[in-house]
Design an enzyme around this catalytic site. Sequence first.
Site, PDB file in Angstrom:
ATOM      1  N   CYS A 276       0.828  -1.197   0.000  1.00 47.80           N
ATOM      2  CA  CYS A 276       0.000   0.000   0.000  1.00 47.80           C
ATOM      3  C   CYS A 276       0.868   1.254   0.000  1.00 47.80           C
ATOM      4  O   CYS A 276       1.772   1.375   0.832  1.00 47.80           O
ATOM      5  CB  CYS A 276      -0.910  -0.001   1.224  1.00 47.80           C
ATOM      6  SG  CYS A 276      -1.917   1.486   1.369  1.00 47.80           S
TER       7      CYS A 276
ATOM      8  N   CYS B 154       0.190   3.230   3.642  1.00 42.53           N
ATOM      9  CA  CYS B 154       0.636   2.757   4.959  1.00 42.53           C
ATOM     10  C   CYS B 154       1.732   1.704   4.902  1.00 42.53           C
ATOM     11  O   CYS B 154       2.313   1.365   5.936  1.00 42.53           O
ATOM     12  CB  CYS B 154      -0.553   2.213   5.745  1.00 42.53           C
ATOM     13  SG  CYS B 154      -1.230   0.683   5.056  1.00 42.53           S
TER      14      CYS B 154
ATOM     15  N   CYS C 119      -6.926  -1.960   0.989  1.00 40.68           N
ATOM     16  CA  CYS C 119      -6.048  -2.000   2.162  1.00 40.68           C
ATOM     17  C   CYS C 119      -6.856  -1.603   3.398  1.00 40.68           C
ATOM     18  O   CYS C 119      -7.847  -0.865   3.300  1.00 40.68           O
ATOM     19  CB  CYS C 119      -4.865  -1.046   1.969  1.00 40.68           C
ATOM     20  SG  CYS C 119      -3.705  -1.033   3.367  1.00 40.68           S
TER      21      CYS C 119
ATOM     22  N   CYS D  97      -6.179   0.521   5.494  1.00 34.66           N
ATOM     23  CA  CYS D  97      -6.136   1.968   5.744  1.00 34.66           C
ATOM     24  C   CYS D  97      -7.136   2.744   4.889  1.00 34.66           C
ATOM     25  O   CYS D  97      -7.303   3.953   5.071  1.00 34.66           O
ATOM     26  CB  CYS D  97      -4.728   2.505   5.515  1.00 34.66           C
ATOM     27  SG  CYS D  97      -4.250   2.588   3.766  1.00 34.66           S
TER      28      CYS D  97
ATOM     29  N   ASP E  66      21.636  -1.087 -18.013  1.00 34.91           N
ATOM     30  CA  ASP E  66      21.357  -2.242 -17.164  1.00 34.91           C
ATOM     31  C   ASP E  66      20.351  -3.154 -17.856  1.00 34.91           C
ATOM     32  O   ASP E  66      19.181  -2.810 -18.002  1.00 34.91           O
ATOM     33  CB  ASP E  66      20.808  -1.757 -15.822  1.00 34.91           C
ATOM     34  CG  ASP E  66      20.543  -2.897 -14.851  1.00 34.91           C
ATOM     35  OD1 ASP E  66      20.805  -4.070 -15.210  1.00 34.91           O
ATOM     36  OD2 ASP E  66      20.084  -2.625 -13.728  1.00 34.91           O
TER      37      ASP E  66
END
Length: 437
Positions: A202, A205, A224, A226, A349
Amino acid sequence: MRQWTAIHLAKLARKASRAVGKRGTDLPGQIARKVDTDVLRKLAEQVDDIVFISGTNGKTTTSNLIGHTLKANNIQIIHNNEGANMAAGITSAFIMQSTPKTKIAVIEIDEGSIPRVLKEVTPSMMVFTNFFRDQMDRFGEIDIMVNNIAETISNKGIKLLLNADDPFVSRLKIASDTIVYYGMKAHAHEFEQSTMNESRYCPNCGRLLQYDYIHYNQIGHYHCQCGFKREQAKYEISSFDVAPFLYLNINDEKYDMKIAGDFNAYNALAAYTVLRELGLNEQTIKNGFETYTSDNGRMQYFKKERKEAMINLAKNPAGMNASLSVGEQLEGEKVYVISLNDNAADGRDTSWIYDADFEKLSKQQIEAIIVTGTRAEELQLRLKLAEVEVPIIVERDIYKATAKTMDYKGFTVAIPNYTSLAPMLEQLNRSFEGGQS
């Protein structure tokens, strides 16, 4: 006077560049910006609606669908459809295509260029497709990149069109008071599940997100404790088929398209969302969607007599997995040509190939896999680690490698990364000259 000089020098540079066989997409903008540092801002002020399209994957397809549909309905636009999506290329598009009658600009913008370009141009709306790991030596990790974008676009009055199914994209809702969500209903389509997973934590949070349904990777229906959750979408795909071309059901309207790949359903939906927010109706959009074909190496199809090919750009794990999945949807034997360059524009990369699901190739009927590009040997190693038991041929020359696929009867699946795209596409056009594309 400075603006006039900048524009005329840019147009001369474009002619000169094309005269020597180059595309002339960035050079005009580079020259103009040196003569007049405000040239882009001044030209952008003459346009009523500016739409920015950004995200990791799908920018070009989404942008081209929007541009094609507007043009198909006789709407004059500024559009950087040649793929130059940084400041110089965007400036070139405005210089070359601005007219007194042009009131809409459709601009694909590289994620890393957003902070720079928004110092000069404030779009009326921005659509974001998705966020995956891409070129981390350029952009840093996803969390950093998303936070930087949110900071840049905050408090500018921009209408944000967000993919509700991607929690990374949905995080951008903190940056605007005007949000429109698009997404896909649960069970709209059974995507192949990948071994690659982005972070599913999340953004508010830090807890692990709970998923009610996963389409693929981190894309799905989530919530979530929260309160952070997948928001209700205004524009939504209820179902779609792909065999291999898309047949979409968006807001109860059917669209029979000529683009392949199930991942392109989200790109089509993003384009649809922009077009509806610009005021187009379903029939007008259908006129564009059902006549659009790709010619830029994104799910582009070729056929000559009995030989067929498909090319799709892949520059990160999600893009590679999507391209490999297209091969799975094709019946019969295939021959692959896969290219990996590590030029500056690609990102130095290349370790991202170890996050791509090459293991799925072992389930396909493949005559041979030809690996090419500056990092061909690394691709060869990755395929060996994936225990793909088919002949793997190393040919560093991209033109020769692509041409070699014509020696096989099977369907050619061509997968280039960024700087590999132009030579691979050029060779396919040569090989299939006189055929269908």
